[in-house]
Design an enzyme around this catalytic site. Structure first.
Site, PDB file in Angstrom:
ATOM      1  N   HIS A   1      18.794  17.413   4.102  1.00  0.00           N
ATOM      2  CA  HIS A   1      18.964  15.644   3.387  1.00  0.00           C
ATOM      3  C   HIS A   1      18.152  16.469   2.873  1.00  0.00           C
ATOM      4  CE1 HIS A   1      21.347  13.402   5.906  1.00  0.00           C
ATOM      5  NE2 HIS A   1      21.961  13.751   5.811  1.00  0.00           N
TER       6      HIS A   1
ATOM      7  N   GLU B   1      14.529  14.713   1.406  1.00  0.00           N
ATOM      8  CA  GLU B   1      13.773  14.478   2.816  1.00  0.00           C
ATOM      9  C   GLU B   1      12.244  15.397   2.804  1.00  0.00           C
ATOM     10  OE1 GLU B   1      16.084  13.346   6.346  1.00  0.00           O
ATOM     11  OE2 GLU B   1      17.262  12.377   4.307  1.00  0.00           O
TER      12      GLU B   1
ATOM     13  N   ARG C   1      20.829  13.897  -2.239  1.00  0.00           N
ATOM     14  CA  ARG C   1      20.838  14.217  -1.185  1.00  0.00           C
ATOM     15  C   ARG C   1      21.886  15.336  -0.103  1.00  0.00           C
ATOM     16  NH1 ARG C   1      21.019  10.289   4.237  1.00  0.00           N
ATOM     17  NH2 ARG C   1      22.892  10.585   5.213  1.00  0.00           N
TER      18      ARG C   1
ATOM     19  N   HIS D   1      14.571  15.180   9.658  1.00  0.00           N
ATOM     20  CA  HIS D   1      14.486  14.351   8.333  1.00  0.00           C
ATOM     21  C   HIS D   1      13.361  12.718   8.474  1.00  0.00           C
ATOM     22  CE1 HIS D   1      19.314  14.956   8.824  1.00  0.00           C
ATOM     23  NE2 HIS D   1      18.440  15.537   9.576  1.00  0.00           N
TER      24      HIS D   1
ATOM     25  N   GLU E   1      12.629  10.828  12.588  1.00  0.00           N
ATOM     26  CA  GLU E   1      12.708  10.584  11.356  1.00  0.00           C
ATOM     27  C   GLU E   1      11.750  10.172  10.698  1.00  0.00           C
ATOM     28  OE1 GLU E   1      15.104   9.999   8.949  1.00  0.00           O
ATOM     29  OE2 GLU E   1      17.259   9.938  10.370  1.00  0.00           O
TER      30      GLU E   1
END
Length: 402
Positions: free
Chosen positions: A161, A164, A216, A287, A362
């Site tokens: 993505h 990020e 994104r 991510h 994440e």
């Protein structure tokens, strides 16, 4: 830097959502592209919504009508983007093999230069070109094969993505530790082969530097009548493709593509990892944001791999070790408990490729800066992730000895 301005945009955080409110926001997410969900609408959790100035009042009203309270997480998104803008880069300094450091964010070419420098400096490392992106950028994997044929393989993927930025920053930090600090932990390279892709979405990532910091998706031409480009590459994988958590609207942030593997970048990654023998024991995806250590599957509730207990336990143990470094809390949970979303790479690594373990981390933070994380958090993020990673590596070595 970016041509797209987020002047006057605010990131609103809702109170914990009722089932009714989350359903309403979910519907809104799939039908409008004028607001951008930074954290998904999930029952019992708060959602973060990047909202343009002209919609602030009406969105707040709509939420209030459902009894949802709103606070402002980010007062001025454009201001934050400007404050965290990377410094103008100079060429690598005298005596340094690469320009990369962890005091700032770096572009696709610098990421590639970094892994090329590691390959040049170490006879056990090499670069494997795995193909080109839609716009013709080189996708390169760093292969660290000191352990040699037959040893367990691990695949690390970052940057899928585009916005990020902390993802490739932390992933390169971890890989630098592995390679340059070899003497501190020789087993990590002597017993495991590593394959690292720093930039899984080179066109999207480049676009966040040149045009739109919050892009994104990929940058492919989708044939959209409205001129919307790109596909969400982490909804494009061929395992339960298109079943949940996706949109078929080409302008959506979660547009999954016309078909699985429509995106050439995802084809390149798929084709490469399928050449690895033995099948990787771990596929790990970096991510942001939310501070979570996610384990599969993500495509549906109660969809668990047969060895889910050992995967879950490793996520818990890694999160515990991560916490010890800076007191940062990562929540080790099943991906679908967050929200079901099909077509993600970690699901495919586990469900199709057949890795024993598959994780998505994440990274920082929990929403104070969201995707626009200040660069002074790169090193602390790297330090804590390394600690979590060491737990995973040691477990993989133990299993090999069993």
């Amino acid at each position: 830097m970016a041509k797209t301005s987020y002047d006057g945009y605010q990131v609103l955080r809702t109170s914990a959502l009722t089932a009714e409110a989350s359903a309403m926001l979910r519907e809104l997410q799939l039908t409008t592209n004028s607001i951008d969900f930074w954290a998904e609408p999930i029952t019992g959790r708060s959602a973060d919504i990047n909202t343009p100035p002209e919609l602030l009042a009406s969105l707040k009203e709509m939420l209030a009508s459902k009894g949802v309270e709103v606070s402002t997480m980010i007062e001025d998104v454009e201001k934050l983007i400007q404050e965290t803008k990377p410094a103008a880069k100079t060429a690598k300094s005298e005596g340094k093999r690469y320009a990369m450091d962890w005091d700032d964010y770096y572009d696709h070419d610098t990421l590639n230069e970094f892994i090329e420098a590691l390959a040049d400096a170490n006879d056990f490392a090499s670069i494997i070109p795995i193909g080109q992106s839609y716009e013709g950028r080189e996708m390169k994997v760093l292969a660290i094969t000191k352990a040699g044929p037959g040893a367990p393989n691990v695949f690390l993927e970052s940057g899928i993505h585009a916005r990020e930025w902390i993802s490739p920053a932390v992933a390169t930090y971890v890989v630098r530790q592995l390679v340059e600090d070899y003497a501190d932990h020789p087993d990590y390279l002597d017993k495991i082969n590593w394959y690292f892709l720093p930039s899984a979405n080179p066109d999207g990532y480049t676009y966040t530097f040149t045009d739109d910091r919050l892009w994104r998706k990929t940058r492919s031409d989708t044939g959209s009548a409205a001129g919307c480009k790109g596909v969400d590459p982490n909804r494009n994988w061929g395992f339960h493709f298109g079943e949940t958590g996706v949109s078929f609207d080409k302008c959506s942030e979660v547009y999954c593509g016309e078909e699985a593997f429509s995106e050439v970048e995802m084809q390149n990654i798929r084709d490469f990892v399928q050449t690895l023998d033995p099948v990787p024991v771990l596929g790990h995806c970096f991510h942001s944001y939310s501070q979570l250590w996610l384990w599969p599957y993500g495509y549906g509730y109660n969809a668990l791999p047969e060895n889910w207990e050992e995967i879950k336990q490793l996520a818990i143990d890694a999160s515990d070790a991560l916490y010890q470094v800076h007191g940062t809390v990562f929540d080790p949970i099943n991906s679908a408990d967050l929200y079901p979303a099909a077509g993600a790479s970690d699901d495919w690594y586990k469900g199709v490729l057949g890795t024993r373990f598959s994780f998505t981390t994440e990274l920082r933070d929990t929403g104070n800066h969201g995707f626009v994380l200040p660069k002074d958090q790169i090193i602390p993020s790297g330090e804590e992730m390394w600690a979590g990673f060491e737990v995973v590596i040691n477990r993989l070595i133990e299993l090999e000895l069993e």
